[in-house]
Scaffold this active site. Structure first.
Site, mmCIF file in Angstrom:
data_model
loop_
_atom_site.group_PDB
_atom_site.id
_atom_site.type_symbol
_atom_site.label_atom_id
_atom_site.label_comp_id
_atom_site.label_asym_id
_atom_site.label_seq_id
_atom_site.Cartn_x
_atom_site.Cartn_y
_atom_site.Cartn_z
ATOM 1 N N GLY A 1 -7.816 4.156 -4.856
ATOM 2 C CA GLY A 1 -8.104 3.133 -4.023
ATOM 3 C C GLY A 1 -9.183 2.704 -3.331
ATOM 4 O O GLY A 1 -10.071 2.197 -2.218
ATOM 5 N N HIS B 1 -9.150 7.082 4.292
ATOM 6 C CA HIS B 1 -8.265 6.022 3.273
ATOM 7 C C HIS B 1 -6.694 6.716 3.366
ATOM 8 O O HIS B 1 -7.670 7.969 2.319
ATOM 9 C CB HIS B 1 -9.251 6.236 2.240
ATOM 10 C CG HIS B 1 -8.171 5.431 0.960
ATOM 11 N ND1 HIS B 1 -7.684 5.161 0.384
ATOM 12 C CD2 HIS B 1 -8.334 3.559 1.033
ATOM 13 C CE1 HIS B 1 -6.820 4.480 -0.706
ATOM 14 N NE2 HIS B 1 -7.807 3.289 -0.109
ATOM 15 N N ASP B 2 -6.193 6.625 3.194
ATOM 16 C CA ASP B 2 -4.587 6.719 2.654
ATOM 17 C C ASP B 2 -4.352 8.635 3.109
ATOM 18 O O ASP B 2 -4.045 9.599 2.347
ATOM 19 C CB ASP B 2 -4.486 7.088 1.319
ATOM 20 C CG ASP B 2 -3.819 5.305 1.089
ATOM 21 O OD1 ASP B 2 -4.093 4.366 2.728
ATOM 22 O OD2 ASP B 2 -3.673 4.786 -0.036
ATOM 23 N N LYS C 1 -1.721 -0.370 5.033
ATOM 24 C CA LYS C 1 -2.078 -0.582 3.310
ATOM 25 C C LYS C 1 -1.226 -0.931 2.896
ATOM 26 O O LYS C 1 -0.470 -0.170 2.273
ATOM 27 C CB LYS C 1 -2.525 1.174 3.070
ATOM 28 C CG LYS C 1 -3.169 0.990 1.691
ATOM 29 C CD LYS C 1 -4.750 0.788 1.754
ATOM 30 C CE LYS C 1 -5.471 0.719 0.468
ATOM 31 N NZ LYS C 1 -5.100 1.972 -0.437
#
Length: 238
Positions: free
Chosen positions: A171, A34-35, A138
């Protein structure tokens, strides 16, 4: 507005009690990174022994003084290696640079205009996607919002999502909550996450464990994926 500098911190050893007994199954899991983009990772300060060494990458004890962001990178690398060997689908999220104000919408009020260059949007080299990995744009805190993540999981027969990356209390937690509401078992990998502060990180783990996810360590996920074999074992069977 730029991201603030994030001071190095270490994660306490204690973990919240589990409310569920879910086990990560290599035939049901997908791994979410994630990110983990330069824009976000460059905001972190490293510890004095910031490099995640071989032991850290295998899910073992981190070097004394290692900053959590460096630990997390090593842990995610270990999860990626095992997932690829076991044929577990890997999904990355990455915020696009130069977002249209209409797309960014309320994020601008809290975080400014966001990523402005392709270099900032690049997933860090240590965790770069490989051929066959899924990379999703995203747009909001949750990786499910305005994306095909749910459809990607369903198409592959996956109903478990192992969540790693930044930021734990924003997130990553929002994604775990959405997974729960979509009947997808979420696993937050405590030592494969990083956050603005130790307190934010711990609060995210505590909330998730009580409300929407199983909180585990990298070593526990690896053992489950490898069918209970030790660190030298082969990837879990499909």
């Amino acid at each position: 507005m730029p991201l603030p500098t994030i001071p190095a911190y270490t994660l306490p050893q204690d973990r919240p009690a589990a409310a569920v007994d879910w086990t990560a199954d290599p035939t049901r899991s997908a791994l979410l990174v994630h990110d983990m983009q330069s824009y976000f990772i460059d905001a972190f300060q490293s510890g004095e022994e910031g490099e995640a060494g071989e032991g850290s990458a295998q899910g073992e004890a981190a070097p004394v003084g290692a900053a959590q962001i460096d630990v997390a990178v090593g842990r995610i690398a270990a999860l990626l290696e095992t997932a690829r060997k076991a044929g577990i689908p890997i999904v990355y999220t990455a915020q696009p640079p130069r977002q249209d104000p209409a797309d960014r919408a309320l994020l601008t009020d809290f975080w400014g205009t966001g990523l402005s260059t392709d270099a900032q949007a690049r997933i860090i080299d240590e965790l770069a996607p490989a051929e066959g990995d899924i990379v999703l744009p995203k747009w909001r805190y949750s990786a499910f919002m305005r994306s095909t993540l749910r459809e990607q999981l369903l198409a592959r027969g996956r109903d478990q999502l192992v969540i790693t990356g930044v930021y734990a209390h924003i997130g990553c937690l929002a994604t775990a909550l959405d997974a729960f509401m979509l009947d997808i078992q979420a696993f937050l990998v405590a030592d494969a996450l990083a956050d603005f502060t130790r307190e934010d990180h711990v609060r995210a783990l505590d909330y998730a464990a009580r409300r929407c996810a199983r909180v585990q360590e990298t070593a526990e996920i690896l053992t489950s994926w490898r069918g209970g074999q030790d660190e030298q074992g082969q990837g879990g069977s499909r």
